[in-house]
Structures are given as C-alpha cells and as structure tokens.
Design an enzyme around this catalytic site. Structure first.
Site, PDB file in Angstrom:
ATOM      1  N   GLY A 157       0.790  -1.040  -0.036  1.00 30.57           N
ATOM      2  CA  GLY A 157       0.120  -0.074   0.127  1.00 30.57           C
ATOM      3  C   GLY A 157       0.726   1.366  -0.033  1.00 30.57           C
ATOM      4  O   GLY A 157       0.843   2.100  -0.840  1.00 30.57           O
ATOM      5  N   GLY A 173      -2.126  14.487  -6.699  1.00 30.92           N
ATOM      6  CA  GLY A 173      -3.177  13.787  -6.200  1.00 30.92           C
ATOM      7  C   GLY A 173      -3.548  13.921  -4.412  1.00 30.92           C
ATOM      8  O   GLY A 173      -4.548  14.237  -4.118  1.00 30.92           O
ATOM      9  N   GLU A 184      -4.149   8.096  -0.656  1.00 27.70           N
ATOM     10  CA  GLU A 184      -2.934   8.852  -1.378  1.00 27.70           C
ATOM     11  C   GLU A 184      -1.869   8.998  -0.299  1.00 27.70           C
ATOM     12  O   GLU A 184      -1.160  10.181  -0.395  1.00 27.70           O
ATOM     13  CB  GLU A 184      -3.624  10.316  -1.538  1.00 27.70           C
ATOM     14  CG  GLU A 184      -4.857  10.486  -2.721  1.00 27.70           C
ATOM     15  CD  GLU A 184      -4.404   9.903  -4.036  1.00 27.70           C
ATOM     16  OE1 GLU A 184      -3.145   9.585  -4.422  1.00 27.70           O
ATOM     17  OE2 GLU A 184      -5.194   9.870  -5.050  1.00 27.70           O
ATOM     18  N   THR A 220      -0.878   7.313   3.578  1.00 27.69           N
ATOM     19  CA  THR A 220      -1.431   7.447   5.015  1.00 27.69           C
ATOM     20  C   THR A 220      -0.520   8.714   5.473  1.00 27.69           C
ATOM     21  O   THR A 220       0.084   9.328   5.269  1.00 27.69           O
ATOM     22  CB  THR A 220      -1.111   6.389   5.844  1.00 27.69           C
ATOM     23  OG1 THR A 220       0.312   6.271   6.075  1.00 27.69           O
ATOM     24  CG2 THR A 220      -1.690   5.085   5.367  1.00 27.69           C
ATOM     25  N   GLN A 271     -20.646  16.054  17.992  1.00 30.48           N
ATOM     26  CA  GLN A 271     -20.735  16.598  19.088  1.00 30.48           C
ATOM     27  C   GLN A 271     -21.788  17.694  19.427  1.00 30.48           C
ATOM     28  O   GLN A 271     -22.504  17.719  20.301  1.00 30.48           O
ATOM     29  CB  GLN A 271     -19.547  16.925  19.803  1.00 30.48           C
ATOM     30  CG  GLN A 271     -19.505  17.157  21.535  1.00 30.48           C
ATOM     31  CD  GLN A 271     -19.677  15.714  22.021  1.00 30.48           C
ATOM     32  OE1 GLN A 271     -19.471  14.690  21.474  1.00 30.48           O
ATOM     33  NE2 GLN A 271     -19.812  15.762  23.124  1.00 30.48           N
ATOM     34  N   LEU A 304     -24.240  18.349  17.595  1.00 31.04           N
ATOM     35  CA  LEU A 304     -25.725  17.733  17.569  1.00 31.04           C
ATOM     36  C   LEU A 304     -26.025  16.696  18.342  1.00 31.04           C
ATOM     37  O   LEU A 304     -27.193  16.408  18.732  1.00 31.04           O
ATOM     38  CB  LEU A 304     -25.745  17.058  16.065  1.00 31.04           C
ATOM     39  CG  LEU A 304     -26.247  18.084  14.991  1.00 31.04           C
ATOM     40  CD1 LEU A 304     -25.174  18.993  14.519  1.00 31.04           C
ATOM     41  CD2 LEU A 304     -26.537  17.085  13.697  1.00 31.04           C
ATOM     42  N   GLY A 305     -25.131  16.407  19.272  1.00 27.91           N
ATOM     43  CA  GLY A 305     -25.357  15.232  20.363  1.00 27.91           C
ATOM     44  C   GLY A 305     -25.978  14.090  19.956  1.00 27.91           C
ATOM     45  O   GLY A 305     -25.410  13.687  18.996  1.00 27.91           O
ATOM     46  N   TRP A 323      -7.869  -1.866  -3.873  1.00 27.57           N
ATOM     47  CA  TRP A 323      -8.272  -0.525  -3.340  1.00 27.57           C
ATOM     48  C   TRP A 323      -8.347   0.569  -4.676  1.00 27.57           C
ATOM     49  O   TRP A 323      -8.108   1.584  -4.585  1.00 27.57           O
ATOM     50  CB  TRP A 323      -7.396   0.143  -2.500  1.00 27.57           C
ATOM     51  CG  TRP A 323      -7.064  -0.417  -1.214  1.00 27.57           C
ATOM     52  CD1 TRP A 323      -6.087  -1.337  -0.822  1.00 27.57           C
ATOM     53  CD2 TRP A 323      -8.049  -1.174  -0.281  1.00 27.57           C
ATOM     54  NE1 TRP A 323      -5.977  -1.884   0.374  1.00 27.57           N
ATOM     55  CE2 TRP A 323      -7.367  -1.907   0.614  1.00 27.57           C
ATOM     56  CE3 TRP A 323      -9.357  -0.857  -0.002  1.00 27.57           C
ATOM     57  CZ2 TRP A 323      -7.886  -2.438   1.792  1.00 27.57           C
ATOM     58  CZ3 TRP A 323     -10.089  -1.498   0.962  1.00 27.57           C
ATOM     59  CH2 TRP A 323      -9.212  -2.267   1.919  1.00 27.57           C
TER      60      TRP A 323
END
Length: 383
Positions: A133, A243, A364, A366, A337, A339-340, A158
């Site tokens: 990867g 990218g 693209e 990590t 958070q 919006l709870g 992927w």
C-alpha cells in the site's frame, strides 16, 4: 454558508458559480440516497465531463480547461461540500489522466485524451497492491513483453472506479529492480482477462466503487506503454503529489459541509430557552471548527500556488494533505458532538461526514507517510 474564495479572475468566479449550481441541482439531492444504497453514480461523471469539469487543470492545447491548480482544487472542494464521493472520483480521474498528459507520445495524446478529458471515458489509477500500500517499490503485479506488446498478470487493490472505469492507468513490474523496474500502462477496461472483485464494504464513501482488479494474462498493446520502460515509479510519484492536493481539497469540503450543518443546527436548536450557539461551550467549539477549516484551506492553496508557479511543492503537498485530512476528522467529530444524540443517527448528514473524513487520512499516502515525507524534507534542508 458561502465560502469567501480568493480567485484570480472573473472567469474563475464564473466557474465556481457554475460548479455550485450544478452541485446544488444534480449532486446534493442524490448524495444521501446513493450513499445509503451504495450505488455508483456513473452518469454524473458524464455530466461533469460534458460541463468541462474533468479537464480543468490541463492545458487548453490538449483539450483541457487551462485553469490554475488553485482554481481546480476549489472546484473539487465545492463538489465535496455536496458529495464527497463524487469529488474523490473527479480527483482520481484527474490522477489517471496525468501520465498520458505529462508522459504520453503525441499519438497517445491525440488518440486518448479527447475522450479522457471530455468525460466520455472514466479512469482508474492502479498502483496499490494488498502487500504494497505505502511501498510501491514492492509491487508484484507484472507485465511481460511479448511480440505483440505486453501481457499483465497479478492484482491491484483499493481501486476507485474498479469495475466501472473505461481504462485503468496501471503500474506493473517489468523488471527486477525495486524502483527502476516498474512501468506505466494505459489498459482498456474491456481487455480480456481483466476483471473486478467484489466491491469493498466500506465505512464511508459507499457510493464510490472500490474493488480489487485482477489481471489474468491481460494483453496490452505496445502503443499503450506510457513513458519509457522502468519509468513508472517516477510517473506515479509525480502524479501522487498532485493527487494529495486533490484529497486535501476534498477533505476541506467535507469539513466545510459538516461545519455549515452544525452552525445551522446550533442556530435553530434551543436549550434552557437559549439557542445552543449562544452557549459559550458550543459557540467556541464552532469557532474552533471554522478556524481549523479556513486554515486547512489556506494550506492546500499555498501548495497549489507553488505548483502553479512551477516551484517544488512536494513538502507542501504532504503538509496540506496531513493538515486538511486531520482537520476533516476533527471537525466532523466535533460536528457530531454539537448535534449530540441527533448527530449519531442517519437523519442528519454529519455522521456520514465523519465516516467519510476517516478515509482521507488513509488514501493517497497515509498521514504517517506524510509525516515521513515532511521529516525527510526537513532533514535534507537542515543547515
């Protein structure tokens, strides 16, 4: 909430207005339903191509839009504010075009680019493998030279647009040298022996098809080698720098969308007879979210302007990707958070934004790889 954008021309302002209009009418109404159903919106990429939005950062003399990268990235952000999966798809398609644009022969550009840049064909970028990867020098999928051209065998993991793409920009081993033995090929999606595995069952970006692609002795014409044999890793890495900026812009769009929704909610929801936005605990949280989002936007634009000026932007691209995607994860978490309990259910989009933000820290390169890239640049320039 309208983003105040710094754009270089009236044409760029008109372009952003066009993108916002298309995104509001064609993308935003479909996003939640397509994500829920995990349906890939192939027809929308044709629509965006017809509107000229799949060719923006490429030169006009090859059929592109001739826009600075700083403008193209703000287009991506506008799309991501409405539908992140589509914005990721546009970024990946642009990535898949880069090798032909930058390294293709005149004949390859003539034959391939009109359909690629005009939206008639959709591309995929095939670099990653299950065991490689973050280390492309460890690729095993191989292309063997034949009298007719090449024959490919192996698998790629992927792959965005896997099973839907019309062509696959494929990086395959053609020699044993870890870095100098990789070549780039333009592989027709209808090629015999090329097949897609089952779609990945993802946390987010569910409307974006992601699969493993299998190459079972896939024939590739000699005229579909892009660049020189062995040049593939260099081609891949130059494309990835750009990218990473695309993903940074998408991440900022996700953060902006979550912020906008959280602000609207906080202005409407009342507790103890007061709008929650007027409670300092919530108001300051929203202020931090806004500051982080604007700072991330400034970071990717700084890198893009270096690219537009022809300056080295590799370190700045990694910084932008790191900052923007960490910001997206933080801002979307904070939006939930605000919006709870309402933020934890699918009735509101912020839970989707939080799931979408996570993968931006992974693909693209990590964010651990970005830190490695940045630290190596620092070590090289130390005095």
């Amino acid at each position: 909430m309208t983003v105040e954008r710094e754009l270089p021309s009236d044409e760029a302002h008109d372009l952003i207005d066009l993108v916002a209009d298309i995104a509001d009418k064609e993308l935003a109404p479909r996003a939640a339903g397509f994500e829920e159903a995990e349906t890939f919106p192939r027809e929308l990429f044709t629509l965006l191509g017809e509107a000229g939005l799949l060719s923006l950062p490429f030169a006009e003399d090859i059929g592109g839009g001739g826009q600075p990268y700083s403008v193209y990235l703000q287009v991506l952000e506008e799309i991501a504010i409405r539908w992140a999966a589509v914005a990721v798809g546009v970024s990946v398609h642009t990535l898949s075009c880069h090798p032909v644009v930058a390294y293709g022969t005149p004949a390859q550009r003539r034959d391939l680019l009109p359909a690629m840049l005009g939206g008639e064909t959709l591309g995929a970028y095939c670099l990653s493998e299950a065991h490689a990867g973050s280390d492309p020098s460890a690729l095993r999928a191989r292309a063997t030279e034949t009298p007719e051209g090449w024959r490919a065998a192996g698998s790629k993991s992927w792959i965005t647009h896997g099973g839907w793409a019309d062509y696959y920009t494929s990086f395959l081993r053609t020699g044993d040298d870890p870095r100098g033995g990789i070549s780039c090929f333009h592989v027709d999606g209808r090629s015999p022996g090329l097949s897609a595995g089952a779609p990945e069952r993802k946390m987010g970006l569910r409307s974006s098809a992601t699969t493993t692609m299998h190459y079972d002795e896939v024939p590739i014409g000699a005229d579909r080698l892009i660049g020189r044999p062995g040049q593939g890793l260099a081609i891949a890495l130059t494309a990835l720098d750009a990218g990473r900026l695309g993903i940074a812009a998408v991440a900022v769009g996700i953060a902006q969308s979550a912020l906008d929704y959280a602000v609207r909610y906080a202005c409407e929801r009342e507790t103890f007879g007061t709008r929650i936005v007027d409670h300092q605990g919530v108001g300051f949280l929203l202020a931090d979210m806004a500051a982080a989002t604007e700072a991330a936007r400034a970071t990717y634009l700084t890198a893009a302007r270096r690219k537009d000026a022809g300056r080295d932007y590799r370190k700045q691209a990694s910084i932008a990707k790191l900052v923007a995607t960490d910001t997206a994860m933080s801002v979307t978490t904070q939006a939930v958070q605000v919006l709870g309990g309402a933020g934890y259910v699918r009735d509101h989009p912020v839970e989707r934004h939080m799931r979408e933000a996570k993968v931006t820290q992974i693909f693209e390169g990590t964010n651990q790889i970005q830190r490695l890239v940045i630290s190596r640049h620092l070590a090289r320039t130390a005095r």
